[in-house]
Each structure stands twice: as C-alpha cells, then as structure tokens.
Design an enzyme around this catalytic site. Structure first.
Site, PDB file in Angstrom:
ATOM      1  N   ASP A 110      66.835  39.255  49.030  1.00 23.85           N
ATOM      2  CA  ASP A 110      65.838  38.937  50.052  1.00 23.85           C
ATOM      3  C   ASP A 110      66.466  37.980  51.048  1.00 23.85           C
ATOM      4  O   ASP A 110      67.145  37.034  50.648  1.00 23.85           O
ATOM      5  CB  ASP A 110      64.575  38.309  49.436  1.00 23.85           C
ATOM      6  CG  ASP A 110      63.327  38.544  50.297  1.00 23.85           C
ATOM      7  OD1 ASP A 110      63.405  38.317  51.517  1.00 23.85           O
ATOM      8  OD2 ASP A 110      62.290  38.961  49.745  1.00 23.85           O
ATOM      9  N   SER A 117      51.915  31.472  54.149  1.00 23.63           N
ATOM     10  CA  SER A 117      51.051  32.648  54.001  1.00 23.63           C
ATOM     11  C   SER A 117      51.467  33.534  52.822  1.00 23.63           C
ATOM     12  O   SER A 117      50.793  34.499  52.517  1.00 23.63           O
ATOM     13  CB  SER A 117      51.069  33.470  55.298  1.00 23.63           C
ATOM     14  OG  SER A 117      52.354  34.024  55.506  1.00 23.63           O
ATOM     15  N   LEU A 119      51.920  32.217  49.716  1.00 19.82           N
ATOM     16  CA  LEU A 119      51.636  31.532  48.447  1.00 19.82           C
ATOM     17  C   LEU A 119      50.464  32.110  47.665  1.00 19.82           C
ATOM     18  O   LEU A 119      50.421  31.954  46.450  1.00 19.82           O
ATOM     19  CB  LEU A 119      51.405  30.029  48.699  1.00 19.82           C
ATOM     20  CG  LEU A 119      52.609  29.307  49.333  1.00 19.82           C
ATOM     21  CD1 LEU A 119      52.257  27.848  49.608  1.00 19.82           C
ATOM     22  CD2 LEU A 119      53.839  29.384  48.447  1.00 19.82           C
ATOM     23  N   ARG A 121      49.878  35.030  46.843  1.00 18.97           N
ATOM     24  CA  ARG A 121      50.230  36.179  46.008  1.00 18.97           C
ATOM     25  C   ARG A 121      51.645  36.144  45.440  1.00 18.97           C
ATOM     26  O   ARG A 121      51.924  36.796  44.451  1.00 18.97           O
ATOM     27  CB  ARG A 121      50.043  37.472  46.810  1.00 18.97           C
ATOM     28  CG  ARG A 121      51.005  37.629  47.976  1.00 18.97           C
ATOM     29  CD  ARG A 121      50.618  38.816  48.848  1.00 18.97           C
ATOM     30  NE  ARG A 121      51.606  39.144  49.857  1.00 18.97           N
ATOM     31  CZ  ARG A 121      51.795  38.480  50.994  1.00 18.97           C
ATOM     32  NH1 ARG A 121      51.080  37.406  51.251  1.00 18.97           N
ATOM     33  NH2 ARG A 121      52.704  38.870  51.860  1.00 18.97           N
ATOM     34  N   LYS A 134      63.727  32.597  49.507  1.00 20.85           N
ATOM     35  CA  LYS A 134      62.893  33.178  48.449  1.00 20.85           C
ATOM     36  C   LYS A 134      63.719  33.461  47.192  1.00 20.85           C
ATOM     37  O   LYS A 134      63.231  33.331  46.076  1.00 20.85           O
ATOM     38  CB  LYS A 134      62.247  34.480  48.950  1.00 20.85           C
ATOM     39  CG  LYS A 134      61.094  34.264  49.891  1.00 20.85           C
ATOM     40  CD  LYS A 134      60.354  35.564  50.147  1.00 20.85           C
ATOM     41  CE  LYS A 134      59.163  35.322  51.066  1.00 20.85           C
ATOM     42  NZ  LYS A 134      58.403  36.534  51.343  1.00 20.85           N
ATOM     43  N   CYS A 238      62.139  63.212  48.506  1.00 24.47           N
ATOM     44  CA  CYS A 238      61.495  64.431  48.018  1.00 24.47           C
ATOM     45  C   CYS A 238      59.979  64.311  48.218  1.00 24.47           C
ATOM     46  O   CYS A 238      59.314  65.276  48.569  1.00 24.47           O
ATOM     47  CB  CYS A 238      61.768  64.636  46.533  1.00 24.47           C
ATOM     48  SG  CYS A 238      63.479  64.918  46.126  1.00 24.47           S
ATOM     49  N   CYS A 252      51.112  43.970  55.458  1.00 26.85           N
ATOM     50  CA  CYS A 252      50.146  43.087  54.793  1.00 26.85           C
ATOM     51  C   CYS A 252      49.603  42.047  55.775  1.00 26.85           C
ATOM     52  O   CYS A 252      48.464  41.615  55.669  1.00 26.85           O
ATOM     53  CB  CYS A 252      50.792  42.393  53.599  1.00 26.85           C
ATOM     54  SG  CYS A 252      51.156  43.516  52.245  1.00 26.85           S
ATOM     55  N   CYS A 316      69.017  64.271  47.605  1.00 25.77           N
ATOM     56  CA  CYS A 316      69.363  64.601  46.217  1.00 25.77           C
ATOM     57  C   CYS A 316      69.577  66.086  45.946  1.00 25.77           C
ATOM     58  O   CYS A 316      69.796  66.477  44.802  1.00 25.77           O
ATOM     59  CB  CYS A 316      68.313  64.025  45.263  1.00 25.77           C
ATOM     60  SG  CYS A 316      66.708  64.833  45.367  1.00 25.77           S
ATOM     61  N   CYS A 411      42.097  39.755  71.872  1.00 26.15           N
ATOM     62  CA  CYS A 411      42.270  40.199  70.476  1.00 26.15           C
ATOM     63  C   CYS A 411      43.202  39.202  69.799  1.00 26.15           C
ATOM     64  O   CYS A 411      43.394  38.095  70.279  1.00 26.15           O
ATOM     65  CB  CYS A 411      42.813  41.625  70.425  1.00 26.15           C
ATOM     66  SG  CYS A 411      44.494  41.763  71.037  1.00 26.15           S
TER      67      CYS A 411
END
Lengths: 458, 113
Positions: A110, A117, A119, A121, A134, A238, A252, A316, A411
């Site tokens: 990573d 934002s 924390l 999860r 991370k 596939c 997310c 594959c 917005c």
C-alpha cells in the site's frame, strides 16, 4: 542333640542375615539404577524435537484441535506466505486474522498513509497513527498481536513494473484494493505466476467475494484426457472481460461504506486463505462461485455459480495477450484500459461563480435569488448552506422552483452542480435567457474558503 | 371474458428480477421486482434475456441514466447476469429464453475496499 539343633538354628540365622544384607544391597542398586534410568529417559524426552515451538501449542491450541487444522494444517500455515494488496477496510481485518492464525510470512502492499476518514473501518489503524504509512501501521499492530511471524513491507503502490517481483515470493494473494485498474493488474499477475487469488470488494451495505485462478494452472493449459486433475479456475478477466464505464465506478468516498460490511468481507478473505492453505490440497476440484453479501437483505448471504475459464480470455486462455514481457515492459496500460472520468465542463465561465464571489455578491436573505443544493437528502441533512433548498439531482425535472431572478446550484465538489444547471436550462427554466442559472465552482468543498467551520465529511 | 383472461395470461411470463451492487438505485431503489413480460418479442420470437434487458430499460427503469444499465444493446460491462443463481454464460447468455418463475439477478461489480 541339643547342640546340633542349636548349631543348625545359628547357621540358618546367619544365612538369613547374610541374604538380607545382600537383598538390601540389591534394592539399593535397583533404586539407583531406576533413578538413573528415569533421569536418562527424562533427558531423552527433553531432547525430543516437537514439530511446533513450545509456545505455539498454547497460542494456536484452540484452532489446533479442529480437524480442519490439526498439526499438519498448522505446519502448512507456518510455512505459507500470503500477500495482502491494499491495507484498508478489507486488508486490515484480513491481516489481523492471518497473523492470529500463524501464517508464517505476511506481505503488505500500500502506498497510502492513514487518514482520519479510514478509522471507522480500517481496524488496524488508530487515531495516533493518522499520517503514518498504512503498511507500517498494519505491521505495527500485527507484530504486537503475533511477534513470532515475518512481516514484509511494500510501501509503494502496485504498478505493472513492480507486480511480478513483488508477487513472486508469495503462495497466495488477497486483493483488498479499491479500483478496477489495480484489480485487473493483480489478477493478471496471479495468472502469470500461477498463484490463487482471493478477491473481495465492498460498497455501501454490499460486498462480493470470489476465489479466482484456483486451481492455478498456466494460461491455456488443458488437463490430459486421462488425468484426474481439474482444469484451472477462472480469473478476474474471465468474469469481467471488459471494465465498467469509468463513470459507473463508485468509490467508498462517493458512495459510502459501512465498517462491519467491509469488515465481514475482509474476514471472509482470511477464512478462504486459511482453508486453502491448511487444507493443503491446492489441486482440489473447485466450482467457481461468487458470494454476494447484502447487509439489508432478508437473507444476507447468497452464492451464485460462475462459469469456468473463458475461452479466448486475454489473460488465462491459450490466446492470452497478457504476457510477462508485456506486463514488465509496460505495454499494458491498466489505467487507460479502465478509462478515467473526464472532468465535468458543462458550463461556461459566465455561468460559474466562486464561493467568495457568491458570498460577496448575494446578501442573505435575498428575495432575488435561490440557492439549490443538488446533493441527495442524506447529505443535505448532514450540513447545508443557510437559505439553500434541497432538490436532489435526479429529481430536478419533477420539482417546481420558486420564481426568482437567479438560480445558483451547489453540490459537494462542483461537478453535479454543472450538470444540474445545464439540465435546468434544457428544461426551459432559464426562460429563454431571461433568468440567470449557474453554479458555485468547487461546490461546498470550496465553501470552506469562506467559512472554515463548515463541516468536511470526506 | 374468462377465455380472454386465459389468453392474456399465456401471453405473459411472470419473472422475478433482482438488482444488486447499486443497480437497484436505477430501479426506484427497489432490489426485487415481480414482473410479467410479453412471451414474444417485437419479432414474434420467444422472449430471451436480450429482450428482457430492453424491456426493463423501457418499462421498469425510471432513472434517465440508461447508459449505466445498457450499452450497445446489451447490459453494460461490469454487470453480471445470473439466471437462477448461475452465470448467464452457463445458460447461453442473452439468447436464453426466459421461463415462467425464472429468477434473473443483475449484479453490478463493486470495487471499493
């Protein structure tokens, strides 16, 4: 006569005494010999080599006594190496359970640092670790959970150039990433290196899980007609030969995610990995399937059957165009393959005002203009500008607007507001140019230039 | 009258159509729909998945963002079609002729993690 008997008695007594002395001696010798023998056998016992470390029996005892694990399963876990790509909502719980179960080597990929934002999860990262890599944060946690394992950091994002050397040392890969381009790259690399892939994803209240490229066979390989060995399992290409249109991909950050939903999926990835490793039968026939999880459904888990490897699959099949040279040489452009969302340019300069400009120009309350917030209702209720009214983007056509001279649209980031303003014009709300319609550039995110206290929800 | 009702019934196929992975947002935010589709398509052939997709797009989908469901006359890339819980590749893809009581599930692939 008496004398003869007396002599006999005396002799017998002497013989008995001598025998008793001898007996006592023998008993002492026996005791000594027995003591020696016990010590020796104890020493022997001590020298006996147990297959697991002394502490491991205790640490893994509760899973060791399961027939699904047992001694052999634990030894396989100890010998195994698993690579976790993406140390976020999926990677965190997956890593915790793999470290807990005693997977000998765990690698982490990573390039990101911990953000506030994350924390709710990403359970390995904690408030004091905001800003830390991370990968380092996760290794920190796993080391304190299980210091007996090897943890390997890969602190840069995965790229086509780094994928092959990064994956090579590992037995199994978990895809815990968050975008289509990386998902194709991970799958292709696993196919090229014949490694099984446990892939999961989550958004809002839904999750998906697939075990891919299992059994792992080289591209285009067909089992001999008389052999029992099953064919290779399908890869990500596939199942999804073409990437989704970039505009349909929701992150997310945009769509939202519930912590336990992505947590469930990460835990299931760890479970699949443990089953695969401890079972020790990587050649087992496997019916490809996709597990769907929906937190809000009456029956939250549903498994559906997938097809086998796709004839003509770019990765594959016998006609594969994804090769080691193409990957390492950089001729496979995953970002281009998946496409990028073009910045929205629906309005011209005269139709847009900056946040400060709006603040300076439009006194509040002003009967002459209306400020329309086109975010959905949930976001509007979270925080909104004083005096603004909420008309979600999808409801513009069906909602009447107050007859003011000017319409400002706002917005979250300044993209939907442009589309909404254009849509209003198309619907004739501009009264043939008599009424000004435009948006606030940069949306509410830019409003914080005017009001630093305005909430920032990510 | 009774005769007519009977004929009508045979002209339509009742199905359960489900949407998941966010696609439900394009269909009135409802995951499960009981629908009856014509037994024959525009050319009089038995209705197949290709026709069902067109039919849903024209009759069930209220959202104007049609391109998020349909592209080049078929479901867009990134949507799996499952016929009675099996990938449509196993059933003949969009040429599969729908039957009474079939469950057709459209799943949009998720990418978040």
């Amino acid at each position: 006569m008496t004398t003869t008997i007396d002599t006999t008695i005396h002799t017998l007594r002497e013989e008995i005494a001598s025998c008793e002395t001898r007996l006592a001696e023998l008993r002492t010798q026996l005791a000594a010999a027995e003591a020696r023998s016990q010590t020796e056998s104890r020493n022997e016992q001590k020298a006996r080599k147990w297959p697991l470390e002394k502490d491991d029996y205790k640490r893994y005892g509760r899973q060791l006594i399961l027939p699904e694990i047992g001694l052999q399963g634990q030894l396989r876990l100890k010998k195994a190496s698993v690579l976790i790509v993406g140390v976020g909502g999926l990677g965190c719980p997956a890593a915790a359970y793999l470290a807990g179960a005693g997977v000998g080597t765990i690698g982490f990929v990573d390039g990101d640092t911990v953000d506030e934002s994350n924390l709710h999860r990403q359970i390995l990262h904690t408030t004091p670790k905001v800003g830390m890599s991370k990968v380092d944060s996760a290794i920190d946690y796993c080391k304190s959970l299980n210091p007996t394992l090897t943890y390997t950091p890969h602190r840069t994002p995965l790229t086509p150039q780094t994928a092959l050397p990064t994956f090579t040392p590992y037995d199994l890969v978990l895809d815990c990433t968050d975008n289509p381009a990386t998902r194709y790259l991970i799958s292709d690399t696993c196919v090229l290196l014949c490694k099984p892939l446990v892939s999961a994803s989550a958004l809002r209240t839904d999750g998906q899980l697939m075990l891919l490229n299992h059994p792992s066979r080289p591209a285009g390989s067909v089992p001999a007609r008389d052999s029992d060995s099953p064919p290779g399992g399908p890869c990500y290409r596939c199942v999804f030969p073409r990437p989704p249109p970039a505009a349909s991909v929701v992150s997310c950050g945009e769509g939202g995610i519930l912590g336990p939903v992505v947590g469930v999926m990460g835990v299931l990835q760890a479970l699949e990995a443990i089953k695969l490793i401890a079972g020790g039968r990587r050649d087992r026939r496997y019916e490809p399937s996709l597990l769907l999880f929906s937190a809000t459904a009456d029956a939250p888990f549903r498994s559906v059957r997938l097809a086998a490897r796709r004839p003509g699959c770019a990765a594959c099949s016998a006609r594969a165009t994804v090769t080691r040279d193409a990957l390492a040489g950089g001729s496979l452009d995953y970002v281009r393959f998946c496409g990028a969302v073009e910045p929205v340019r629906a309005l011209g300069p005269g139709e847009r005002v900056g946040a400060r400009e709006y603040y300076a120009e439009e006194p509040d309350p002003d009967p002459d203009h209306v400020l329309v917030d086109v975010r959905d209702k949930v976001q509007f209720e979270l925080c909104s500008l004083a005096g603004s009214i909420n008309i979600p983007y999808s409801e513009i056509a069906a909602t009447a607007l107050p007859p003011r001279r000017r319409i400002y649209v706002v917005c979250r980031l300044g993209n939907d507001s442009q589309l909404a303003a254009r849509r209003m014009k198309e619907l004739g709300l501009g009264a043939g140019g008599k009424r000004w319609i435009g948006d606030i550039r940069g949306g509410l995110s830019a409003w914080r230039e005017v009001d630093g206290e305005f909430p920032d929800y990510g | 009258m009774a005769e007519k009702t009977k004929t009508n019934k045979e002209d339509f196929i009742p199905l359960t159509v489900e949407f998941s992975g966010g696609l439900e947002m394009l269909f009135s935010n409802q995951k499960k729909h009981d629908v009856s589709i014509p037994a024959r398509d525009e050319s009089g052939n038995s209705s197949n998945i290709a026709f069902l997709v067109r039919y849903l797009c024209d009759n069930l989908m209220k959202d104007p963002k049609k391109e998020f469901f349909i592209q080049d006359n078929t479901v867009r890339p990134g949507i799996l079609v499952l016929i009675n819980d099996a990938d449509w590749q196993l059933e003949g893809e969009d040429e599969y002729e729908v039957k009474k009581g079939d469950n057709i599930l459209f799943v949009s692939t998720l990418h978040g993690g």
